[in-house]
Design a protein around this motif. Sequence first.
Motif, mmCIF file in Angstrom:
data_model
loop_
_atom_site.group_PDB
_atom_site.id
_atom_site.type_symbol
_atom_site.label_atom_id
_atom_site.label_comp_id
_atom_site.label_asym_id
_atom_site.label_seq_id
_atom_site.Cartn_x
_atom_site.Cartn_y
_atom_site.Cartn_z
ATOM 1 N N ILE A 90 5.443 -0.324 2.051
ATOM 2 C CA ILE A 90 4.703 0.560 1.138
ATOM 3 C C ILE A 90 5.572 1.753 0.760
ATOM 4 O O ILE A 90 5.661 2.132 -0.409
ATOM 5 N N ARG A 91 6.254 2.324 1.780
ATOM 6 C CA ARG A 91 7.121 3.477 1.490
ATOM 7 C C ARG A 91 8.241 3.087 0.533
ATOM 8 O O ARG A 91 8.663 3.880 -0.291
ATOM 9 N N ARG A 92 8.714 1.847 0.662
ATOM 10 C CA ARG A 92 9.777 1.369 -0.244
ATOM 11 C C ARG A 92 9.212 0.847 -1.572
ATOM 12 O O ARG A 92 9.948 0.285 -2.369
ATOM 13 N N GLN A 93 7.890 0.935 -1.721
ATOM 14 C CA GLN A 93 7.216 0.536 -2.963
ATOM 15 C C GLN A 93 7.341 -0.962 -3.254
ATOM 16 O O GLN A 93 7.389 -1.386 -4.397
ATOM 17 N N TYR A 94 7.393 -1.779 -2.202
ATOM 18 C CA TYR A 94 7.422 -3.229 -2.394
ATOM 19 C C TYR A 94 6.005 -3.789 -2.468
ATOM 20 O O TYR A 94 5.794 -4.917 -2.893
ATOM 21 N N VAL A 95 5.049 -3.042 -1.940
ATOM 22 C CA VAL A 95 3.663 -3.491 -1.877
ATOM 23 C C VAL A 95 2.783 -2.246 -1.906
ATOM 24 O O VAL A 95 3.241 -1.156 -1.530
ATOM 25 N N SER A 96 1.556 -2.405 -2.390
ATOM 26 C CA SER A 96 0.731 -1.201 -2.535
ATOM 27 C C SER A 96 -0.308 -1.032 -1.431
ATOM 28 O O SER A 96 -0.837 0.048 -1.247
ATOM 29 N N GLY A 97 -0.635 -2.100 -0.703
ATOM 30 C CA GLY A 97 -1.643 -1.982 0.348
ATOM 31 C C GLY A 97 -1.192 -2.659 1.630
ATOM 32 O O GLY A 97 -0.274 -3.478 1.612
ATOM 33 N N ASN A 98 -1.861 -2.306 2.744
ATOM 34 C CA ASN A 98 -1.475 -2.862 4.045
ATOM 35 C C ASN A 98 -2.501 -3.915 4.493
ATOM 36 O O ASN A 98 -3.618 -3.582 4.913
ATOM 37 N N ALA A 99 -2.114 -5.196 4.408
ATOM 38 C CA ALA A 99 -3.026 -6.292 4.751
ATOM 39 C C ALA A 99 -3.303 -6.358 6.253
ATOM 40 O O ALA A 99 -4.315 -6.923 6.679
ATOM 41 N N VAL A 100 -2.407 -5.783 7.052
ATOM 42 C CA VAL A 100 -2.569 -5.882 8.512
ATOM 43 C C VAL A 100 -3.605 -4.876 9.007
ATOM 44 O O VAL A 100 -4.359 -5.155 9.943
ATOM 45 N N GLN A 101 -3.640 -3.726 8.341
ATOM 46 C CA GLN A 101 -4.541 -2.662 8.786
ATOM 47 C C GLN A 101 -5.995 -3.146 8.849
ATOM 48 O O GLN A 101 -6.707 -2.869 9.813
ATOM 49 N N GLU A 102 -6.418 -3.885 7.840
ATOM 50 C CA GLU A 102 -7.789 -4.390 7.801
ATOM 51 C C GLU A 102 -8.011 -5.393 8.936
ATOM 52 O O GLU A 102 -9.026 -5.350 9.626
ATOM 53 N N ALA A 103 -7.019 -6.286 9.133
ATOM 54 C CA ALA A 103 -7.158 -7.313 10.174
ATOM 55 C C ALA A 103 -7.219 -6.689 11.567
ATOM 56 O O ALA A 103 -7.822 -7.242 12.483
ATOM 57 N N MET A 104 -6.581 -5.525 11.717
ATOM 58 C CA MET A 104 -6.521 -4.896 13.045
ATOM 59 C C MET A 104 -7.863 -4.337 13.493
ATOM 60 O O MET A 104 -8.064 -4.070 14.679
#
Length: 407
Positions: A154-168
């Motif tokens: 996300i910091r490198r702007q390769y993706v806009s959201g974190n899919a792992v955060q929800e799964a955690m």
Amino acid sequence: MASTHKRTWTNKAGTKKAAFEVRYFDETGAQRSKSFDRKREADDFAFHIQTGIREGRRITARGTITVLQVAEEFLGAAEARRRDRRRMGESHLRGTTSMVRNHILPSFGTRAISHLKWTEVDRWARALGAEKKLAPSTVKRVMHFFKVLFDFAIRRQYVSGNAVQEAMKDWRGVRVDPVRQFAIEDVRTLIETAALGFTNAHKRNIAMLRVVIQLAAFCGLRYGEIMGLRWEDVDVAARVLHVRHNLTAWDELKDPKTRAGLRDVPLPQAVANLFVDWQRHYVANDRGLVFRTPSGKQIAANGFHGTHWKPLLVRAGLAPKAGEPWLHFHALRHFAASMMIDGGLPVTDVASLLGHAKFDMTLQVYAHPIAGGHRRHEALERMTAAFSQPDFRIVSHEPAKALETKA
DNA sequence: TCTAAGAGGAACTCATGAGC
DNA sequence: GCTCATGAGTTCCTCTTAGA
């Protein structure tokens, strides 16, 4: 600008369908859209798009960078942090690399990171436990590293959201399994067995084992702290140990992580005598370290474990029964803490002796009911017996008044 | 405001195999 | 049998944060 709206339609089979659609413009000015089953997911996505546009980030509808590419960049950055010793240690880099290479890349390495969904991450995490037999706490740990990898992307702007955060979210509340504890009799047997010697062990090894075990069981030192002791830290005359260092797996003498780790620990006379005995086997080395191999090298923890610790447990009759874990060397430190508390030492003193910054940590991790249930039973029996005495009085006045009124 | 849980870094345990 | 190296998994420890 991104907008969210509910879209309804009827498919060819005549079934009414509905979805929440986010419409936005990517960095080329082309209009894009993405649909979600739930409004909340759509709103989250719209928020990330909005934030990205406001901060001037590149927004792509179909990112092509893979998890492997992100991981290589991520591990490269971690290696750079390790070189700057103040920012990441060797063991942390090793743990990170291990988790990424063994668990994350085999499943997601070839996938575009922006296409991963939390439901896939959730399935993968459950499979780690069910198929690879990882402990729940370890699965949670692997997910943690995956989340950090995502945050990096996300910091490198390769993706806009974190899919792992929800799964955690489903893994909240998962705690590490407590280690198996020593009973008082177990430690007594262990010390007696070590004193007798066993197998074909050299006298040098027996002497070393005796002092190392008692340092952990009575002084509560960690393995790394024991191996980091220098002769100048051992004051046999004053019967004090000055804990000043920790010896890492890479044979480096490091300062403790916090100031609380720097401490002076009383040295019981019996343990002091063992130091005197051990001194005859001392191998001179440039750092003056007390415990070294005959060739002057480090007594690595893994070698100690296989060569000395496990054989001692077996000899002492403390080998695990089927399904039980082995007793850890570190459990001796737990034993020391429990004995100190059981012996009436204030918990603040115990925390100080163990090198804890806060005493609640001591209570949380080390205050095991080592003496077993019978001690509690006896305590309650004494209370009940005292209550039944005719001269027994309750200290608080309020209940007494109530009784008088009733009478 | 307080406390439990999470986050992050590091240490410890364990298995295996090679060389002496 | 002992020592050592390597890789992997687990637990400890402290600081921070969320939420009751």
